[in-house]
Structures are given as C-alpha cells and as structure tokens.
Design a protein around this motif. Structure first.
Motif, PDB file in Angstrom:
ATOM      1  N   THR A   1      -4.522  25.632  12.199  1.00  0.00           N
ATOM      2  CA  THR A   1      -5.443  25.934  13.624  1.00  0.00           C
ATOM      3  C   THR A   1      -4.598  27.257  14.105  1.00  0.00           C
ATOM      4  N   GLY A   2      -5.517  27.942  14.911  1.00  0.00           N
ATOM      5  CA  GLY A   2      -5.067  28.957  15.681  1.00  0.00           C
ATOM      6  C   GLY A   2      -4.554  30.047  14.622  1.00  0.00           C
ATOM      7  N   ALA A   3      -5.236  30.238  13.781  1.00  0.00           N
ATOM      8  CA  ALA A   3      -4.872  31.151  12.620  1.00  0.00           C
ATOM      9  C   ALA A   3      -5.552  32.712  12.573  1.00  0.00           C
ATOM     10  N   SER A   4      -6.104  33.083  13.805  1.00  0.00           N
ATOM     11  CA  SER A   4      -6.464  34.179  13.787  1.00  0.00           C
ATOM     12  C   SER A   4      -5.752  35.313  14.081  1.00  0.00           C
ATOM     13  N   ARG A   5      -4.509  35.021  14.769  1.00  0.00           N
ATOM     14  CA  ARG A   5      -3.391  35.786  15.395  1.00  0.00           C
ATOM     15  C   ARG A   5      -2.049  35.194  15.121  1.00  0.00           C
ATOM     16  N   GLY A   6      -1.110  36.243  15.739  1.00  0.00           N
ATOM     17  CA  GLY A   6       0.058  35.527  15.870  1.00  0.00           C
ATOM     18  C   GLY A   6       0.956  34.742  14.750  1.00  0.00           C
TER      19      GLY A   6
ATOM     20  N   ASN B   1      -8.606  28.462  11.038  1.00  0.00           N
ATOM     21  CA  ASN B   1      -9.226  28.067  12.265  1.00  0.00           C
ATOM     22  C   ASN B   1      -8.976  29.024  13.475  1.00  0.00           C
ATOM     23  N   TYR B   2     -10.029  29.102  14.138  1.00  0.00           N
ATOM     24  CA  TYR B   2     -10.005  30.129  15.443  1.00  0.00           C
ATOM     25  C   TYR B   2     -10.845  29.519  16.342  1.00  0.00           C
ATOM     26  N   PHE B   3     -10.626  30.244  17.616  1.00  0.00           N
ATOM     27  CA  PHE B   3     -11.489  29.764  18.813  1.00  0.00           C
ATOM     28  C   PHE B   3     -12.778  30.853  18.905  1.00  0.00           C
TER      29      PHE B   3
ATOM     30  N   ALA C   1     -13.612  26.454  15.772  1.00  0.00           N
ATOM     31  CA  ALA C   1     -13.620  25.026  16.317  1.00  0.00           C
ATOM     32  C   ALA C   1     -12.748  25.139  17.432  1.00  0.00           C
ATOM     33  N   ASP C   2     -13.156  24.561  18.661  1.00  0.00           N
ATOM     34  CA  ASP C   2     -12.203  24.291  19.713  1.00  0.00           C
ATOM     35  C   ASP C   2     -11.410  22.691  19.172  1.00  0.00           C
ATOM     36  N   VAL C   3     -10.155  23.200  18.905  1.00  0.00           N
ATOM     37  CA  VAL C   3      -9.250  21.915  18.605  1.00  0.00           C
ATOM     38  C   VAL C   3      -9.172  20.979  19.593  1.00  0.00           C
ATOM     39  N   SER C   4      -9.603  20.992  20.990  1.00  0.00           N
ATOM     40  CA  SER C   4      -9.774  19.951  21.674  1.00  0.00           C
ATOM     41  C   SER C   4     -10.779  19.242  21.855  1.00  0.00           C
TER      42      SER C   4
ATOM     43  N   GLY D   1      -2.805  26.967  20.425  1.00  0.00           N
ATOM     44  CA  GLY D   1      -2.027  26.628  21.417  1.00  0.00           C
ATOM     45  C   GLY D   1      -2.373  27.679  22.627  1.00  0.00           C
ATOM     46  N   ILE D   2      -2.199  27.230  23.853  1.00  0.00           N
ATOM     47  CA  ILE D   2      -2.171  28.103  24.983  1.00  0.00           C
ATOM     48  C   ILE D   2      -1.378  27.874  25.968  1.00  0.00           C
ATOM     49  N   ALA D   3      -0.847  28.950  26.570  1.00  0.00           N
ATOM     50  CA  ALA D   3       0.497  28.979  27.584  1.00  0.00           C
ATOM     51  C   ALA D   3      -0.305  29.258  28.892  1.00  0.00           C
TER      52      ALA D   3
ATOM     53  N   ILE E   1       3.417  22.956  15.486  1.00  0.00           N
ATOM     54  CA  ILE E   1       4.270  23.784  16.495  1.00  0.00           C
ATOM     55  C   ILE E   1       4.723  23.653  17.909  1.00  0.00           C
ATOM     56  N   SER E   2       5.727  23.369  17.960  1.00  0.00           N
ATOM     57  CA  SER E   2       6.229  22.964  19.378  1.00  0.00           C
ATOM     58  C   SER E   2       6.622  24.305  19.959  1.00  0.00           C
ATOM     59  N   SER E   3       7.674  24.212  20.796  1.00  0.00           N
ATOM     60  CA  SER E   3       8.413  25.109  21.476  1.00  0.00           C
ATOM     61  C   SER E   3       9.697  24.677  22.160  1.00  0.00           C
TER      62      SER E   3
ATOM     63  N   LEU F   1      10.867  32.647  21.720  1.00  0.00           N
ATOM     64  CA  LEU F   1       9.837  33.696  22.261  1.00  0.00           C
ATOM     65  C   LEU F   1       9.838  34.668  21.118  1.00  0.00           C
ATOM     66  N   ILE F   2       8.411  34.509  20.506  1.00  0.00           N
ATOM     67  CA  ILE F   2       8.240  35.041  19.329  1.00  0.00           C
ATOM     68  C   ILE F   2       7.150  36.208  19.425  1.00  0.00           C
ATOM     69  N   GLU F   3       7.242  37.381  19.022  1.00  0.00           N
ATOM     70  CA  GLU F   3       6.315  38.501  19.431  1.00  0.00           C
ATOM     71  C   GLU F   3       5.041  38.531  19.330  1.00  0.00           C
ATOM     72  N   THR F   4       4.269  38.093  20.123  1.00  0.00           N
ATOM     73  CA  THR F   4       2.616  37.708  19.664  1.00  0.00           C
ATOM     74  C   THR F   4       1.896  37.965  21.240  1.00  0.00           C
ATOM     75  N   ASP F   5       0.504  37.885  21.225  1.00  0.00           N
ATOM     76  CA  ASP F   5       0.000  37.916  22.311  1.00  0.00           C
ATOM     77  C   ASP F   5       0.366  37.222  23.315  1.00  0.00           C
ATOM     78  N   MET F   6       0.618  35.914  23.111  1.00  0.00           N
ATOM     79  CA  MET F   6       1.149  34.899  24.058  1.00  0.00           C
ATOM     80  C   MET F   6       2.255  35.498  24.770  1.00  0.00           C
ATOM     81  N   VAL F   7       3.435  35.806  23.870  1.00  0.00           N
ATOM     82  CA  VAL F   7       4.453  36.346  24.891  1.00  0.00           C
ATOM     83  C   VAL F   7       4.382  37.300  25.521  1.00  0.00           C
TER      84      VAL F   7
HETATM   85  P1  NAP Z   1      -1.451  33.642  20.174  1.00  0.00           P
HETATM   86  O1  NAP Z   1      -1.146  34.862  19.832  1.00  0.00           O
HETATM   87  O2  NAP Z   1      -1.865  33.609  21.593  1.00  0.00           O
HETATM   88  O3  NAP Z   1      -2.717  32.882  19.412  1.00  0.00           O
HETATM   89  C1  NAP Z   1      -3.043  31.732  19.683  1.00  0.00           C
HETATM   90  C2  NAP Z   1      -4.097  31.351  18.605  1.00  0.00           C
HETATM   91  O4  NAP Z   1      -4.603  29.772  19.093  1.00  0.00           O
HETATM   92  C3  NAP Z   1      -5.273  32.273  18.278  1.00  0.00           C
HETATM   93  O5  NAP Z   1      -5.577  32.017  16.873  1.00  0.00           O
HETATM   94  C4  NAP Z   1      -6.476  31.364  19.113  1.00  0.00           C
HETATM   95  O6  NAP Z   1      -7.536  31.577  18.684  1.00  0.00           O
HETATM   96  C5  NAP Z   1      -5.999  29.931  19.199  1.00  0.00           C
HETATM   97  N1  NAP Z   1      -6.680  28.977  20.010  1.00  0.00           N
HETATM   98  C6  NAP Z   1      -6.240  29.039  21.234  1.00  0.00           C
HETATM   99  N2  NAP Z   1      -6.948  28.068  21.819  1.00  0.00           N
HETATM  100  C7  NAP Z   1      -7.671  27.342  20.910  1.00  0.00           C
HETATM  101  C8  NAP Z   1      -8.590  26.339  20.824  1.00  0.00           C
HETATM  102  N3  NAP Z   1      -8.990  25.592  22.025  1.00  0.00           N
HETATM  103  N4  NAP Z   1      -9.086  25.953  19.454  1.00  0.00           N
HETATM  104  C9  NAP Z   1      -8.957  26.589  18.450  1.00  0.00           C
HETATM  105  N5  NAP Z   1      -7.906  27.635  18.522  1.00  0.00           N
HETATM  106  C10 NAP Z   1      -7.396  28.093  19.532  1.00  0.00           C
HETATM  107  O7  NAP Z   1      -0.337  32.551  20.242  1.00  0.00           O
HETATM  108  P2  NAP Z   1       1.103  32.317  19.189  1.00  0.00           P
HETATM  109  O8  NAP Z   1       2.145  33.069  20.142  1.00  0.00           O
HETATM  110  O9  NAP Z   1       0.781  32.568  17.888  1.00  0.00           O
HETATM  111  O10 NAP Z   1       1.401  30.659  19.319  1.00  0.00           O
HETATM  112  C11 NAP Z   1       1.129  29.927  18.409  1.00  0.00           C
HETATM  113  C12 NAP Z   1       1.639  28.530  18.644  1.00  0.00           C
HETATM  114  O11 NAP Z   1       3.072  28.715  18.850  1.00  0.00           O
HETATM  115  C13 NAP Z   1       1.143  27.895  19.956  1.00  0.00           C
HETATM  116  O12 NAP Z   1       1.220  26.520  19.783  1.00  0.00           O
HETATM  117  C14 NAP Z   1       2.382  28.544  20.872  1.00  0.00           C
HETATM  118  O13 NAP Z   1       2.644  27.413  22.051  1.00  0.00           O
HETATM  119  C15 NAP Z   1       3.560  28.058  20.078  1.00  0.00           C
HETATM  120  N6  NAP Z   1       4.658  28.808  20.600  1.00  0.00           N
HETATM  121  C16 NAP Z   1       4.685  30.369  20.616  1.00  0.00           C
HETATM  122  C17 NAP Z   1       5.815  30.923  20.838  1.00  0.00           C
HETATM  123  C18 NAP Z   1       5.588  32.355  21.317  1.00  0.00           C
HETATM  124  O14 NAP Z   1       6.904  32.825  21.958  1.00  0.00           O
HETATM  125  N7  NAP Z   1       4.929  33.310  20.949  1.00  0.00           N
HETATM  126  C19 NAP Z   1       6.995  30.170  21.324  1.00  0.00           C
HETATM  127  C20 NAP Z   1       6.771  28.983  21.153  1.00  0.00           C
HETATM  128  C21 NAP Z   1       5.722  28.311  20.853  1.00  0.00           C
HETATM  129  P3  NAP Z   1      -8.637  33.050  19.194  1.00  0.00           P
HETATM  130  O15 NAP Z   1      -7.835  34.063  18.665  1.00  0.00           O
HETATM  131  O16 NAP Z   1      -9.791  32.947  18.331  1.00  0.00           O
HETATM  132  O17 NAP Z   1      -8.551  32.952  20.527  1.00  0.00           O
END
Ligand code: NAP
Length: 242
Positions: free
Chosen positions: A12-17, A36-38, A63-66, A93-95, A141-143, A188-194
């Motif tokens: 899930t959430g495999a479009s990015r990061g 999967n992606y949103f 799919a919206d995984v919620s 996940g969303i932060a 995937i927690s944190s 902290l992992i270098e992605t859009d979320m961070v």
């Molecule tokens: P990201 O770059 O923001 O990517 C988020 C991914 O989740 C995207 O593929 C997005 O899809 C998808 N998504 C968001 N809402 C969704 C929904 N309702 N249904 C289905 N897919 C949804 O995040 P990331 O940094 O790779 O994080 C991935 C996971 O690692 C998350 O659970 C995050 O909490 C956890 N994590 C991240 C960090 C960090 O530092 N980056 C640290 C600890 C844990 P779209 O592209 O279509 O929007």
C-alpha cells in the motif's frame, strides 16, 4: 536473488517514497507486485516500471485504504490480476505536524483511519487466504515516533503505536498458519513526507536522513525469514535503542 519467485505482494502507498522502494525490492527478489496508491497515477506507473524492470508482473490498484469497500474491490482486482495476496505490506500513511492547540478531532479520525484502521481492514481481507495456503508475510510500517513521541502530532504517534499492538495480536494468532506479522519502525527517511513536515536531519544521531531502500532492506529480510514474528525492526539512525 529471486527467492520470492511466484509470490504475490500487495504494497500500500507504493506510488512514492518508502512504498515504492519496498515494491522494487520485492520485485527484484522475484515477487509480482500490486502497487496501491491514493491519487497519483503517474507516480504509480513509475513504480510499475521499476517492477517491470525487475522482470516481474505488476498492476496498479487505486484505493483509499481507509475505506473497506475500496479495499474489497482492490483485493478482488489483485486476485484477478496476479493471484491471492501472500505478502502484505501496510505502508500507506499520512503525517501531520500541528501544535496541540491546532490538532482537531477530524485530524484524529482521518489519521487513525488511514494509518491504523487500514492495516486492520487489509489483514482481515487477506489472512484467511494466507492461512489456506500455509504461508504468508505481513509487515506493518510504523515509526520511531511510536517510541519517542517524535515531532508529529498525537494522532500520528498514536496510530503508529497502535500498529505495534495490531501486529502483536495477529502475530500471536496466525503463527501456527505459517504467517509472520512484524513491524518496521523507521525514523526520518528522505521522502515527500519528511519534506512536508519540515524535519531536519540533525535530529538523527547518525547525522543524515535514511534512504527508502534502507527501510525496504528490513522489510525484505522479514519477508524472507519465517522465524521472526511479532517483532519490531528499528531503522532509525540510532534515534532509539531497543
Ligand atoms: P509519502 O512519500 O508521503 O508517500 C505516502 C504514500 O501513501 C503515497 O504512495 C500515497 O499515495 C499513499 N497514501 C496516502 N494516503 C493514502 C490512502 N488513504 N490510501 C492509499 N494510499 C495512500 O510517505 P513515506 O515517507 O514514503 O511514508 C510511507 C510510510 O512510512 C508511512 O506509513 C509513514 O508514516 C511511514 N514513515 C515514514 C517516515 C519518513 O520519515 N518518511 C518515518 C517513519 C515512518 P499517493 O502518492 O497516491 O498520494
């Protein structure tokens, strides 16, 4: 190494990061991968190109995984397109980073639904098929925020801590079926979320952000290993010692 040859994975959430890196790593190890992606179709297609580049089959599953009905449709699409899910990675996940004064009930409901309820719904949707085949791998995937509190708002931290309890419950109940359930806790992992939460790498003792592929390595280890279950693997640059 392609020891996952013939296995079907849903990330899930495999479009990015991090999710993209996990999808790529699973494909390189031989699995076919449902991506999967949103909302970001283009990015999902880029992940699928990486899966294809590894010589594996992949399908996009929006799919919206919620949402439980969207999950049912997604699982049906994966079964039709690739086969029953044998490896499930709950990564979407969303932060949110808001002050205690700003964070709202709506924030709580949305973050808990996307980050925690989703994992419950997805595991419920696939565990019986895994049990029937006698093999399954689930990674949530927690944190590190679950351990340290982190810089994000309480709903995020609570959702990530909740994944531990969820993993422990399913690990205890599914181990006799050949299914392992584990958690990976990145810092902290270098992605859009961070970038969106404006985190700085100097928070990390090692002195840099982690790479998504470093999280994917840990996920792959858990998928390959049949004797580790109910555990949390920390990928956190020394931020928290277990
Ligand atoms: P990201 O770059 O923001 O990517 C988020 C991914 O989740 C995207 O593929 C997005 O899809 C998808 N998504 C968001 N809402 C969704 C929904 N309702 N249904 C289905 N897919 C949804 O995040 P990331 O940094 O790779 O994080 C991935 C996971 O690692 C998350 O659970 C995050 O909490 C956890 N994590 C991240 C960090 C960090 O530092 N980056 C640290 C600890 C844990 P779209 O592209 O279509 O929007």
């Amino acid at each position: 190494m392609d020891d996952l040859h013939g296995k079907v994975a849903l990330v899930t959430g495999a479009s990015r990061g991090i999710g993209r890196a996990i999808a790529q790593a699973l494909a390189e190890a031989g699995a076919d991968v449902a991506v999967n992606y949103f909302s970001r179709d283009k990015e999902a297609q880029e992940t699928l190109a990486l899966v294809a580049g590894a010589g594996r089959r992949g399908i996009p599953v929006q799919a919206d995984v919620s949402n439980s009905s969207e999950i049912s449709e997604m699982i049906g699409a994966v079964e039709c397109g690739l086969g029953p899910v044998q490896i499930l990675v709950n990564n979407a996940g969303i932060a949110i980073r808001k002050s205690l004064e700003e964070v709202s009930e709506q924030d709580w409901d949305r973050v808990l639904a996307v980050n925690l309820k989703s994992a419950f719904l997805l595991i419920q949707a696939v565990f019986q098929g895994m049990c029937r085949s006698g093999w399954g791998r689930i990674v949530n995937i927690s944190s590190t925020a679950a351990q340290t509190g982190g810089i994000t708002a309480p709903p995020y931290v609570a959702s990530k801590a909740g994944l531990w309890g969820l993993s422990h419950s399913y690990a205890a109940q599914l181990m006799t079926c050949g299914i392992t359930v584990n958690t990976v806790a990145p810092a902290l992992i270098e992605t859009d979320m961070v970038r969106e939460i404006e985190a700085k790498p100097d928070l990390i003792p090692i002195g840099r952000f982690g790479g998504a592929e470093e999280v994917a390595d840990a996920v792959l280890m858990l998928v390959r290993n049949g004797y580790i279950t109910g555990q949390t693997i920390n990928v956190n640059g020394g931020l928290y010692f277990s």
